[in-house]
Design an enzyme around this catalytic site. Sequence first.
Site, mmCIF file in Angstrom:
data_model
loop_
_atom_site.group_PDB
_atom_site.id
_atom_site.type_symbol
_atom_site.label_atom_id
_atom_site.label_comp_id
_atom_site.label_asym_id
_atom_site.label_seq_id
_atom_site.Cartn_x
_atom_site.Cartn_y
_atom_site.Cartn_z
ATOM 1 C CE LYS A 53 56.993 44.495 0.911
ATOM 2 N NZ LYS A 53 58.242 44.021 0.327
ATOM 3 C CD GLN A 97 59.408 42.641 -2.922
ATOM 4 O OE1 GLN A 97 58.839 43.558 -2.347
ATOM 5 N NE2 GLN A 97 59.728 41.516 -2.298
ATOM 6 C CG ASP A 120 63.335 46.535 2.523
ATOM 7 O OD1 ASP A 120 62.394 46.203 3.273
ATOM 8 O OD2 ASP A 120 63.435 46.158 1.340
#
Length: 283
Positions: A53, A97, A120
């Site tokens: 990412k 994460q 997200d």
Amino acid sequence: MSATIIDGKKVAKDITEALRQEVEALKAKGVVPGLAVVLVGENPASKKYVSSKEKTCESLGIKSLGNKIPENTTQEELMKLIDNLNNDPKVHGILVQLPLPKHLNEKEVMHAISAAKDVDGFGPDSLGRLVLDEPGFLPCTPHGCMKLLESYGVDPKGKHAVVVGRSVIVGKPIALLLLRQHATVTICHSRTPDLKETCLKADILCAAVGKAEMIKGDWIKEGAAVIDIGINVKEDGKLVGDVEFEKAKERAGFITPVPGGVGPMTIAMLMYNTVEAAKATVK
Ligand code: NDP
């Protein structure tokens, strides 16, 4: 007849190339899109995801603001970090994460991320908007799956879509997005009887189970579009999806490979959401 193989790498590249120009335009207005990536602990898979990412951010001119914190971080410390990131104007998107170490409360953390920075798309505001069909951040993997269908001209309207898996981050949002596009949607899970028969009725089959090649080639309806979200490592180290690819591709009309199908799209859509979050701050 063999299926058209859906090239996720190519579709993801086209999306990120278009974003590069948007990033340039934002910079010309004095806004550098910033993504804060929070990694707690040393989970090797998480470290790998975070690193790719970060690399994609860098390649697009998005500022990646890494927050790597130790495994023994307390809930209080993590919540404080989220609060700081929520209030930092350089941060447009916040990504925590997952999975978090067991002692941390994931739900509380997801709820704490500001709705305007929830790139997200896992927070209650984003997911609520998805249910309400209101604009908002879409979860990246499901959004990526829809983009793949769109790129290959597969219109869900009037089709029977079967989603295997009902997780909050993959199965459920994909089902809602397919419904939004006027598919008739069946959601299957571990208690669904006759899974094979249900899959055989799918014009669009999305597999998000996490079990190597569980969906067999002869479960695929002739000509179906098959989107395989699963990422599984076999004993011999080979990476495979949830669908028995070699056999399924003999019956499907379209199919995503693993790797190189859905995977690259997840990061592309994260970048998309980050740019959208930055654009929303331009007066
Ligand atoms: P979860 O474990 O959260 O959910 C799995 C789902 O599969 C559950 O709903 C479960 O049912 C269902 N299931 C399990 N066994 C069966 C079975 N025998 N028959 C039918 N359904 C079954 O997984 P995720 O949704 O988080 O992830 C799914 C897969 O997608 C994983 O391989 C993951 O690695 C991958 N993934 C890939 C991403 C990418 O970027 N390509 C991103 C995110 C995930 P029940 O609810 O009843 O338990």
